[in-house]
Design a protein around this motif. Sequence first.
Motif, PDB file in Angstrom:
ATOM      1  N   SER A   4      11.646  63.974  33.178  1.00 13.40           N
ATOM      2  CA  SER A   4      11.174  63.668  34.533  1.00 13.40           C
ATOM      3  C   SER A   4      12.339  63.348  35.471  1.00 13.40           C
ATOM      4  O   SER A   4      12.323  63.726  36.641  1.00 13.40           O
ATOM      5  CB  SER A   4      10.170  62.519  34.511  1.00 13.40           C
ATOM      6  OG  SER A   4      10.760  61.363  33.963  1.00 13.40           O
ATOM      7  N   MET A   8      13.412  65.506  38.743  1.00 13.71           N
ATOM      8  CA  MET A   8      13.557  64.855  40.043  1.00 13.71           C
ATOM      9  C   MET A   8      14.911  65.177  40.664  1.00 13.71           C
ATOM     10  O   MET A   8      14.999  65.541  41.839  1.00 13.71           O
ATOM     11  CB  MET A   8      13.409  63.343  39.910  1.00 13.71           C
ATOM     12  CG  MET A   8      13.614  62.597  41.214  1.00 13.71           C
ATOM     13  SD  MET A   8      13.782  60.813  41.001  1.00 13.71           S
ATOM     14  CE  MET A   8      15.346  60.692  40.170  1.00 13.71           C
ATOM     15  N   ARG A  11      14.989  68.687  41.930  1.00 15.11           N
ATOM     16  CA  ARG A  11      14.236  68.821  43.176  1.00 15.11           C
ATOM     17  C   ARG A  11      15.026  68.249  44.348  1.00 15.11           C
ATOM     18  O   ARG A  11      15.102  68.858  45.419  1.00 15.11           O
ATOM     19  CB  ARG A  11      12.881  68.128  43.066  1.00 15.11           C
ATOM     20  CG  ARG A  11      11.977  68.394  44.251  1.00 15.11           C
ATOM     21  CD  ARG A  11      10.665  67.630  44.187  1.00 15.11           C
ATOM     22  NE  ARG A  11      10.899  66.194  44.147  1.00 15.11           N
ATOM     23  CZ  ARG A  11      10.634  65.406  43.110  1.00 15.11           C
ATOM     24  NH1 ARG A  11      10.084  65.893  42.017  1.00 15.11           N
ATOM     25  NH2 ARG A  11      10.890  64.113  43.156  1.00 15.11           N
ATOM     26  N   THR A  36       4.764  69.726  47.077  1.00 14.32           N
ATOM     27  CA  THR A  36       4.598  68.371  46.571  1.00 14.32           C
ATOM     28  C   THR A  36       4.029  67.494  47.685  1.00 14.32           C
ATOM     29  O   THR A  36       3.800  67.974  48.790  1.00 14.32           O
ATOM     30  CB  THR A  36       5.951  67.829  46.041  1.00 14.32           C
ATOM     31  OG1 THR A  36       5.727  66.594  45.396  1.00 14.32           O
ATOM     32  CG2 THR A  36       6.983  67.682  47.113  1.00 14.32           C
ATOM     33  N   THR A  37       3.815  66.232  47.409  1.00 18.61           N
ATOM     34  CA  THR A  37       3.231  65.350  48.414  1.00 18.61           C
ATOM     35  C   THR A  37       4.292  64.889  49.406  1.00 18.61           C
ATOM     36  O   THR A  37       5.495  64.899  49.106  1.00 18.61           O
ATOM     37  CB  THR A  37       2.602  64.106  47.761  1.00 18.61           C
ATOM     38  OG1 THR A  37       3.645  63.339  47.140  1.00 18.61           O
ATOM     39  CG2 THR A  37       1.548  64.495  46.731  1.00 18.61           C
ATOM     40  N   SER A  38       3.839  64.443  50.558  1.00 16.99           N
ATOM     41  CA  SER A  38       4.781  63.939  51.562  1.00 16.99           C
ATOM     42  C   SER A  38       5.474  62.677  51.054  1.00 16.99           C
ATOM     43  O   SER A  38       6.634  62.429  51.376  1.00 16.99           O
ATOM     44  CB  SER A  38       4.079  63.681  52.890  1.00 16.99           C
ATOM     45  OG  SER A  38       3.048  62.744  52.740  1.00 16.99           O
ATOM     46  N   ARG A  39       4.785  61.897  50.240  1.00 19.72           N
ATOM     47  CA  ARG A  39       5.392  60.676  49.680  1.00 19.72           C
ATOM     48  C   ARG A  39       6.552  61.020  48.739  1.00 19.72           C
ATOM     49  O   ARG A  39       7.595  60.359  48.762  1.00 19.72           O
ATOM     50  CB  ARG A  39       4.327  59.857  48.940  1.00 19.72           C
ATOM     51  CG  ARG A  39       4.855  58.562  48.391  1.00 19.72           C
ATOM     52  CD  ARG A  39       5.252  57.598  49.511  1.00 19.72           C
ATOM     53  NE  ARG A  39       5.973  56.476  48.961  1.00 19.72           N
ATOM     54  CZ  ARG A  39       7.242  56.180  49.235  1.00 19.72           C
ATOM     55  NH1 ARG A  39       7.918  56.904  50.079  1.00 19.72           N
ATOM     56  NH2 ARG A  39       7.824  55.143  48.686  1.00 19.72           N
ATOM     57  N   THR A  40       6.372  62.044  47.930  1.00 22.00           N
ATOM     58  CA  THR A  40       7.440  62.475  47.021  1.00 22.00           C
ATOM     59  C   THR A  40       8.642  62.966  47.815  1.00 22.00           C
ATOM     60  O   THR A  40       9.789  62.607  47.518  1.00 22.00           O
ATOM     61  CB  THR A  40       6.934  63.575  46.070  1.00 22.00           C
ATOM     62  OG1 THR A  40       5.891  63.024  45.266  1.00 22.00           O
ATOM     63  CG2 THR A  40       8.046  64.098  45.174  1.00 22.00           C
ATOM     64  N   ILE A  41       8.391  63.777  48.838  1.00 19.68           N
ATOM     65  CA  ILE A  41       9.483  64.272  49.680  1.00 19.68           C
ATOM     66  C   ILE A  41      10.181  63.106  50.366  1.00 19.68           C
ATOM     67  O   ILE A  41      11.411  63.066  50.453  1.00 19.68           O
ATOM     68  CB  ILE A  41       8.956  65.295  50.713  1.00 19.68           C
ATOM     69  CG1 ILE A  41       8.568  66.608  50.019  1.00 19.68           C
ATOM     70  CG2 ILE A  41       9.991  65.549  51.807  1.00 19.68           C
ATOM     71  CD1 ILE A  41       9.713  67.351  49.338  1.00 19.68           C
ATOM     72  N   GLN A  42       9.409  62.126  50.831  1.00 17.88           N
ATOM     73  CA  GLN A  42      10.012  60.969  51.498  1.00 17.88           C
ATOM     74  C   GLN A  42      10.919  60.199  50.537  1.00 17.88           C
ATOM     75  O   GLN A  42      12.010  59.770  50.922  1.00 17.88           O
ATOM     76  CB  GLN A  42       8.927  60.044  52.056  1.00 17.88           C
ATOM     77  CG  GLN A  42       9.463  59.011  53.019  1.00 17.88           C
ATOM     78  CD  GLN A  42      10.168  59.619  54.212  1.00 17.88           C
ATOM     79  OE1 GLN A  42       9.597  60.443  54.907  1.00 17.88           O
ATOM     80  NE2 GLN A  42      11.402  59.243  54.438  1.00 17.88           N
ATOM     81  N   ARG A  43      10.496  60.052  49.287  1.00 19.85           N
ATOM     82  CA  ARG A  43      11.351  59.391  48.282  1.00 19.85           C
ATOM     83  C   ARG A  43      12.652  60.168  48.091  1.00 19.85           C
ATOM     84  O   ARG A  43      13.736  59.580  48.019  1.00 19.85           O
ATOM     85  CB  ARG A  43      10.631  59.278  46.944  1.00 19.85           C
ATOM     86  CG  ARG A  43       9.695  58.127  46.846  1.00 19.85           C
ATOM     87  CD  ARG A  43       9.220  57.932  45.404  1.00 19.85           C
ATOM     88  NE  ARG A  43       7.863  57.457  45.425  1.00 19.85           N
ATOM     89  CZ  ARG A  43       6.786  58.198  45.174  1.00 19.85           C
ATOM     90  NH1 ARG A  43       6.891  59.459  44.852  1.00 19.85           N
ATOM     91  NH2 ARG A  43       5.594  57.674  45.227  1.00 19.85           N
ATOM     92  N   ASP A  44      12.534  61.495  47.994  1.00 20.07           N
ATOM     93  CA  ASP A  44      13.728  62.340  47.828  1.00 20.07           C
ATOM     94  C   ASP A  44      14.662  62.193  49.023  1.00 20.07           C
ATOM     95  O   ASP A  44      15.884  62.066  48.873  1.00 20.07           O
ATOM     96  CB  ASP A  44      13.330  63.814  47.655  1.00 20.07           C
ATOM     97  CG  ASP A  44      12.540  64.071  46.381  1.00 20.07           C
ATOM     98  OD1 ASP A  44      12.491  63.186  45.497  1.00 20.07           O
ATOM     99  OD2 ASP A  44      11.966  65.168  46.271  1.00 20.07           O
TER     100      ASP A  44
END
Length: 73
Positions: A4, A8, A11, A36-44
């Motif tokens: 995982s 990550m 990505r 992917t979700t906007s939350r995942t993109i925001q974390r990235d």
Amino acid sequence: MKYSTDRMLTRIKSVYMFISEKGTVSTQELVDEFGTTSRTIQRDLNVLAYNGLVESPSRGKWTTTDKKVKITS
């Protein structure tokens, strides 16, 4: 490295390369591109911003900084 974590990091690298190639992109463009979700993109994006690699010139828009980066496979 855990699968995982490796996924990550791959990505995040891809997100950085996409922004670098396009110039300025919106968060929604990244969500659409990477499926992917906007939350995942925001974390990235937070990881990239923390490391000084991207910045947000206006709300919801992202661009790379002038910081030198060595991209490896």
